[in-house]
Design a protein around this motif. Structure first.
Motif, mmCIF file in Angstrom:
data_model
loop_
_atom_site.group_PDB
_atom_site.id
_atom_site.type_symbol
_atom_site.label_atom_id
_atom_site.label_comp_id
_atom_site.label_asym_id
_atom_site.label_seq_id
_atom_site.Cartn_x
_atom_site.Cartn_y
_atom_site.Cartn_z
ATOM 1 N N LEU A 191 -11.278 9.109 -26.226
ATOM 2 C CA LEU A 191 -9.843 9.070 -25.982
ATOM 3 C C LEU A 191 -9.190 8.056 -26.929
ATOM 4 C CD1 LEU A 191 -8.277 10.729 -23.865
ATOM 5 C CD2 LEU A 191 -8.229 8.692 -22.423
ATOM 6 N N LEU A 192 -7.995 8.373 -27.390
ATOM 7 C CA LEU A 192 -7.251 7.436 -28.238
ATOM 8 C C LEU A 192 -6.539 6.416 -27.353
ATOM 9 C CD1 LEU A 192 -6.276 6.756 -31.149
ATOM 10 C CD2 LEU A 192 -4.226 8.101 -30.630
ATOM 11 N N HIS A 199 2.466 -1.147 -20.996
ATOM 12 C CA HIS A 199 2.959 0.054 -20.325
ATOM 13 C C HIS A 199 1.801 0.628 -19.510
ATOM 14 C CE1 HIS A 199 4.334 4.240 -19.891
ATOM 15 N NE2 HIS A 199 5.540 3.783 -20.108
ATOM 16 N N THR A 200 2.071 1.012 -18.269
ATOM 17 C CA THR A 200 0.988 1.434 -17.375
ATOM 18 C C THR A 200 0.198 2.610 -17.922
ATOM 19 O OG1 THR A 200 2.761 1.165 -15.762
ATOM 20 C CG2 THR A 200 0.556 1.535 -14.906
ATOM 21 N N LEU A 201 0.869 3.540 -18.586
ATOM 22 C CA LEU A 201 0.172 4.703 -19.123
ATOM 23 C C LEU A 201 -0.873 4.274 -20.144
ATOM 24 C CD1 LEU A 201 0.023 7.834 -19.140
ATOM 25 C CD2 LEU A 201 1.706 7.792 -21.003
ATOM 26 N N GLY A 202 -0.517 3.314 -20.998
ATOM 27 C CA GLY A 202 -1.467 2.839 -21.995
ATOM 28 C C GLY A 202 -2.611 2.069 -21.374
ATOM 29 N N PHE A 203 -2.286 1.114 -20.501
ATOM 30 C CA PHE A 203 -3.329 0.276 -19.913
ATOM 31 C C PHE A 203 -4.288 1.087 -19.062
ATOM 32 C CE2 PHE A 203 -5.300 -2.575 -16.935
ATOM 33 C CZ PHE A 203 -5.491 -3.757 -17.635
ATOM 34 N N SER A 204 -3.733 1.936 -18.194
ATOM 35 C CA SER A 204 -4.566 2.630 -17.205
ATOM 36 C C SER A 204 -5.228 3.883 -17.777
ATOM 37 C CB SER A 204 -3.718 2.993 -15.986
ATOM 38 O OG SER A 204 -4.467 3.755 -15.066
ATOM 39 N N ALA A 206 -5.109 5.323 -20.942
ATOM 40 C CA ALA A 206 -5.755 5.251 -22.259
ATOM 41 C C ALA A 206 -6.831 4.177 -22.334
ATOM 42 C CB ALA A 206 -4.706 5.002 -23.341
ATOM 43 N N GLY A 207 -6.779 3.168 -21.436
ATOM 44 C CA GLY A 207 -7.728 2.054 -21.515
ATOM 45 C C GLY A 207 -8.769 2.028 -20.422
ATOM 46 N N MET A 215 -16.245 7.864 -21.087
ATOM 47 C CA MET A 215 -15.783 8.334 -22.395
ATOM 48 C C MET A 215 -15.732 7.145 -23.344
ATOM 49 S SD MET A 215 -12.574 10.849 -21.407
ATOM 50 C CE MET A 215 -12.418 11.528 -23.072
ATOM 51 N N GLY A 216 -15.801 7.439 -24.636
ATOM 52 C CA GLY A 216 -15.508 6.407 -25.616
ATOM 53 C C GLY A 216 -14.001 6.286 -25.787
ATOM 54 N N GLN A 217 -13.572 5.194 -26.405
ATOM 55 C CA GLN A 217 -12.159 5.066 -26.713
ATOM 56 C C GLN A 217 -11.991 4.430 -28.087
ATOM 57 O OE1 GLN A 217 -9.975 1.722 -24.569
ATOM 58 N NE2 GLN A 217 -11.727 1.988 -23.186
ATOM 59 N N ALA A 218 -11.043 4.982 -28.848
ATOM 60 C CA ALA A 218 -10.708 4.430 -30.154
ATOM 61 C C ALA A 218 -9.482 3.557 -29.978
ATOM 62 C CB ALA A 218 -10.428 5.552 -31.148
ATOM 63 N N ILE A 219 -9.658 2.239 -30.118
ATOM 64 C CA ILE A 219 -8.570 1.292 -29.881
ATOM 65 C C ILE A 219 -7.839 1.011 -31.180
ATOM 66 C CG2 ILE A 219 -7.995 -1.038 -29.123
ATOM 67 C CD1 ILE A 219 -10.307 -1.003 -27.243
#
Length: 493
Positions: A191-192, A199-204, A206-207, A215-219
């Protein structure tokens, strides 16, 4: 399900310590690499006096350090408070004063942020994006319960800061419900993580979510320039993107200018603001994946609804409500309305916070018997798909009729010459307000104001048609990509 985030996250990290976890600046961190940084941060925070019920301010970009700090705070029974690096000195001071934090961690490359903390006598330390955390001594701060995981700051509709405390249970419920709702969030995917973490959408979503579902995440610390973000998506093998429409438009522009199409991408979730339906076709053509639009609020941790998959999605809607919510659409007198009627959305469920941080005045009336008043005017169809018509505070009143700006904007954006449109009210002595449109044209396109007005007349009730059209090159956006209608009105005033 574990009752606390750190328990669930550390359990995932221990399952396969060598597995890739975070892609950061061209290389993968393993789960053990992240665990090691968590232990280091926890030790330093404990020495600083950080403990149960305290809050740590984190005006940090997306980074391995922010992820590790969050888990370390939770291990010690405290909470993390992500802050907007670009909020300005005065804005940050107001927010920090409201949050009563133990201390702050600032980016090593931005030591000037310390000037925002000096008038507050707030202890701080600087650190690089990869850590470690430098030693310091905090001041404590009046503690709250250990159940609070994150405190998000928001200006709300008044422009004054307020804070939303999100509990471990809120985040665990919401991320679990999102994972059940969307079939593409599978172990092994990537996930990117490029949305702002304040912002809650980013923190929760996406993070935290990719860590919970293996999943992996590309920060990415920043999404700009979009060409660099596109290359990171390609290098990291990103399979899914969570973004606001502005970010999607920037990616499309980067591919349109010759950037390589990301072959690994299989889904894109759009939230945070209204979505131009034209973006879906361009996303399928240039990025290889269509858009799944969703809707949420900080107070709901944040996702309320989202189009579940490409087979069942309905463009123009924000999908169906997650299974852990109860929802009601209520009329002006508080009465529950049947499906198909427009009204204000109220929600109830374990994703919803219990109230604003130390702010009973703002909480009163918004949180009632477990129900939360979103303030958003919606319509539910007979299949449960939600259409967001507008924020209740942004409704225009034209000759006694309600006009929802988003409905007008959606029609304007159906015109092939229009790239983006925003609508605001202009005072009028006869009708109270008239509808005024601010339009950004597609590159190379041409259209007259009269042609756009005529286009709307064919598709909208007469009182909803814009009476004025102004062409602009940009719209005033918040730090999370939302159009600031108040700024549009101020511009005209």
């Amino acid at each position: 399900m574990a009752e606390r985030l750190e328990e669930a996250l550390l359990e995932r990290l221990r399952e396969d310590p060598a597995a890739p976890c975070i892609w950061w600046k061209g290389s993968w961190w393993s789960r053990e690499d992240l665990s090691r940084l968590v232990r280091s941060c926890e030790s330093t925070l404990a020495r600083s006096g950080f403990g149960e019920g305290m809050r740590l301010a984190a005006p940090l970009p997306n980074s391995p350090l922010l992820t590790a700090l969050s888990i370390a705070c939770w291990r010690l029974g405290g909470a993390i408070a992500p802050l907007n690096l670009k909020a300005g000195i005065q804005g940050m001071q107001r927010t920090l004063g409201m949050l009563d934090v133990h201390s702050a961690v600032v980016p090593a490359e931005k030591p000037e942020l310390a000037s925002a903390l000096a008038p507050l006598n707030l202890p701080w330390t600087a650190a690089s994006a990869e850590g470690p955390l430098g030693d310091f001594t905090g001041r404590g701060g009046a503690p709250d319960g250990a159940d609070t995981a994150v405190v998000f700051s928001t200006s709300g509709t008044t422009g004054l800061p307020k804070a939303v405390p999100i509990s471990h249970g809120n985040l665990l419920d919401n991320t679990s419900a999102v994972t059940r709702h969307i079939p593409y969030l599978n172990p092994g995917g990537v996930l990117l993580n490029a949305l702002p973490n304040f912002h809650t959408l980013g923190f929760s979503v996406a993070g935290v979510l990719p860590l919970l579902c293996s999943m992996g995440q590309a920060i990415l610390p920043t999404f700009i320039p979009a060409e660099a973000a596109l290359e990171a998506i390609r290098q990291a093998g990103v399979t899914g993107i969570v973004a606001v429409p502005t970010m999607i438009s920037l990616l499309l522009g980067a591919v349109g200018r010759g950037g390589a199409r990301p072959e690994s991408l299989s889904f894109i979730i759009s939230g945070g603001d209204r979505l131009n339906p034209q973006l879906d076709r361009r996303a399928r053509d240039l990025l290889g994946a269509g858009l799944l639009e969703g809707y949420g609020l900080t107070e709901c941790s944040p996702v309320v609804s989202v189009n579940p998959d490409y087979e069942r999605r309905k463009l123009g809607t924000v999908g169906t409500v997650l299974d852990s919510y109860q929802v009601q659409v209520r009329g002006p007198e508080g009465q529950v309305l049947p499906p198909g009627q427009d009204g204000v959305l109220w929600v109830k469920g374990p994703s919803v916070t219990s109230g604003y941080f130390r702010d009973p005045a703002n909480s009163e009336g918004r949180f009632v018997d477990g129900w939360f008043d979103t303030g958003d005017v919606v319509r539910l169809d007979d299949e449960g798909f939600v259409t967001v018509l507008e924020r209740a505070t942004d409704i225009l009143i034209v000759g006694g009729f309600n006009v929802y700006p988003q409905e007008v904007e959606r029609v304007l954006q159906e015109h092939p010459a229009v790239h983006t449109a925003a609508v605001a009210g202009e005072p009028n002595p006869l009708t109270g307000e008239i509808v005024k449109a601010f339009v950004i044209l597609q590159e190379g396109a041409s259209v007259t104001p009269k042609e756009l007005v005529d286009f709307c007349k064919e598709r909208l009730a007469h009182f909803k048609v814009p009476r004025k059209v102004r062409f602009v090159t940009e719209l005033p956006l918040s730090s999370t990509g939302k159009v600031q209608r108040r700024a549009l009105r101020d511009l005209e005033a």
